[in-house]
Design an enzyme around this catalytic site. Structure first.
Site, PDB file in Angstrom:
ATOM      1  N   GLN A  23      -4.300   2.101   6.755  1.00 22.53           N
ATOM      2  CA  GLN A  23      -4.249   0.644   6.935  1.00 22.53           C
ATOM      3  C   GLN A  23      -2.837   0.096   6.799  1.00 22.53           C
ATOM      4  O   GLN A  23      -2.572  -1.031   7.204  1.00 22.53           O
ATOM      5  CB  GLN A  23      -5.153  -0.059   5.906  1.00 22.53           C
ATOM      6  CG  GLN A  23      -6.630   0.193   6.135  1.00 22.53           C
ATOM      7  CD  GLN A  23      -7.441  -0.596   5.137  1.00 22.53           C
ATOM      8  OE1 GLN A  23      -7.684  -0.141   4.037  1.00 22.53           O
ATOM      9  NE2 GLN A  23      -7.845  -1.795   5.513  1.00 22.53           N
TER      10      GLN A  23
ATOM     11  N   HIS B  12     -16.340   3.264   1.763  1.00 17.14           N
ATOM     12  CA  HIS B  12     -15.613   2.462   2.749  1.00 17.14           C
ATOM     13  C   HIS B  12     -14.160   2.937   2.873  1.00 17.14           C
ATOM     14  O   HIS B  12     -13.669   3.169   3.982  1.00 17.14           O
ATOM     15  CB  HIS B  12     -15.668   0.982   2.345  1.00 17.14           C
ATOM     16  CG  HIS B  12     -14.881   0.064   3.222  1.00 17.14           C
ATOM     17  ND1 HIS B  12     -15.461  -0.935   3.975  1.00 17.14           N
ATOM     18  CD2 HIS B  12     -13.547  -0.012   3.478  1.00 17.14           C
ATOM     19  CE1 HIS B  12     -14.514  -1.572   4.648  1.00 17.14           C
ATOM     20  NE2 HIS B  12     -13.340  -1.040   4.363  1.00 17.14           N
ATOM     21  N   GLU B  13     -13.485   3.094   1.725  1.00 17.69           N
ATOM     22  CA  GLU B  13     -12.064   3.474   1.766  1.00 17.69           C
ATOM     23  C   GLU B  13     -11.877   4.892   2.302  1.00 17.69           C
ATOM     24  O   GLU B  13     -10.964   5.138   3.102  1.00 17.69           O
ATOM     25  CB  GLU B  13     -11.419   3.335   0.385  1.00 17.69           C
ATOM     26  CG  GLU B  13     -11.404   1.917  -0.180  1.00 17.69           C
ATOM     27  CD  GLU B  13     -10.901   0.869   0.798  1.00 17.69           C
ATOM     28  OE1 GLU B  13     -10.054   1.186   1.663  1.00 17.69           O
ATOM     29  OE2 GLU B  13     -11.350  -0.292   0.706  1.00 17.69           O
TER      30      GLU B  13
ATOM     31  N   HIS C 219     -11.897   5.351   6.059  1.00 16.00           N
ATOM     32  CA  HIS C 219     -10.636   5.049   6.751  1.00 16.00           C
ATOM     33  C   HIS C 219      -9.814   6.318   7.003  1.00 16.00           C
ATOM     34  O   HIS C 219      -9.066   6.402   7.972  1.00 16.00           O
ATOM     35  CB  HIS C 219      -9.777   4.086   5.915  1.00 16.00           C
ATOM     36  CG  HIS C 219     -10.139   2.635   6.070  1.00 16.00           C
ATOM     37  ND1 HIS C 219     -10.040   1.965   7.266  1.00 16.00           N
ATOM     38  CD2 HIS C 219     -10.560   1.719   5.173  1.00 16.00           C
ATOM     39  CE1 HIS C 219     -10.391   0.691   7.092  1.00 16.00           C
ATOM     40  NE2 HIS C 219     -10.727   0.518   5.831  1.00 16.00           N
TER      41      HIS C 219
ATOM     42  N   CYS D   5     -13.195  -6.024   5.570  1.00 18.09           N
ATOM     43  CA  CYS D   5     -12.081  -5.080   5.587  1.00 18.09           C
ATOM     44  C   CYS D   5     -10.800  -5.833   5.918  1.00 18.09           C
ATOM     45  O   CYS D   5     -10.813  -6.687   6.803  1.00 18.09           O
ATOM     46  CB  CYS D   5     -12.356  -4.002   6.635  1.00 18.09           C
ATOM     47  SG  CYS D   5     -11.064  -2.745   6.754  1.00 18.09           S
ATOM     48  N   LEU D   6      -9.722  -5.508   5.199  1.00 17.55           N
ATOM     49  CA  LEU D   6      -8.444  -6.184   5.454  1.00 17.55           C
ATOM     50  C   LEU D   6      -7.942  -5.916   6.875  1.00 17.55           C
ATOM     51  O   LEU D   6      -7.158  -6.690   7.404  1.00 17.55           O
ATOM     52  CB  LEU D   6      -7.394  -5.727   4.432  1.00 17.55           C
ATOM     53  CG  LEU D   6      -7.672  -6.119   2.974  1.00 17.55           C
ATOM     54  CD1 LEU D   6      -6.645  -5.473   2.045  1.00 17.55           C
ATOM     55  CD2 LEU D   6      -7.669  -7.631   2.804  1.00 17.55           C
TER      56      LEU D   6
ATOM     57  N   GLY E 221      -9.862  -2.483  -2.299  1.00 15.69           N
ATOM     58  CA  GLY E 221      -9.395  -1.164  -1.924  1.00 15.69           C
ATOM     59  C   GLY E 221      -8.541  -1.208  -0.674  1.00 15.69           C
ATOM     60  O   GLY E 221      -8.575  -2.187   0.088  1.00 15.69           O
TER      61      GLY E 221
HETATM   62 NI    NI Z   1     -11.339  -1.319   5.046  1.00 15.35          NI
END
Ligand code: NI
Length: 171
Positions: free
Chosen positions: A54, A134-135, A138, A92-93, A49
């Protein structure tokens, strides 16, 4: 389409509450291109995701795979359906190289619209509910590291080596 640069923890865009997209703006070529680029970016990074903040776009858009392939949600709102939490190690990226144990509601309801502006509602459980949580966090400037169980933050390499014996190795 383009692979976008990912903001890392510490960049203010990750701590900003993202703005709603709305129907009118969703139809613009700019927003449709952003969705395309987010899909290409998350696939390139082999992520499950990605949220628009991000990639430095403070808009309420996420792309994620909750079991039916990568899809885009516009202006998602999630609501827990249980107080029961499921604990998994998250990464997480935007926080590369780290993992930490996080508890999230085991079942949620999401209301959002597709990139075509079609509203939908879905119930998700287990890993899908966790990815969605999680997404969507953000979009409110929240990172998983804000929610980790104390003393469980670790490097990915050590997670792979030791988390199995410490926590049963679920991911
Ligand atoms: Ni993340």
């Amino acid at each position: 389409m383009a692979i976008l640069k990912i903001a890392r923890m510490g960049h203010p865009v990750l701590r900003t509450t993202a703005a709603p997209v709305g129907r009118e703006r969703l139809a613009t070529p700019e927003v449709q291109r952003l969705v395309d680029d987010m899909l290409e970016t998350v696939r390139d990074y082999d992520g499950v995701g990605l949220a628009a903040p991000q990639v430095h776009a403070s808009l309420r858009i996420v792309v994620l795979d909750v079991g039916a392939g990568m899809e885009a949600w516009i202006d998602p709102v999630i609501e827990p359906l249980t107080e029961e939490l499921a604990y998994t190690f998250e990464g997480c990226l935007s926080v590369p190289g780290l993992r930490g144990l996080v508890g999230r509601p085991r079942a949620i309801r999401v209301r959002a619209s597709t990139r075509e502006g079609q509203p939908f509602e879905r119930r998700l459980e287990g890993f899908s509910a966790i990815v969605a949580g999680h997404e969507c966090d953000h979009l409110d400037g929240v990172l998983y590291v804000d929610k980790i169980v104390p003393r469980t933050l670790m490097f990915t390499e050590e997670y792979r080596r030791y988390a199995g014996e410490l926590f049963g190795g679920e991911e």
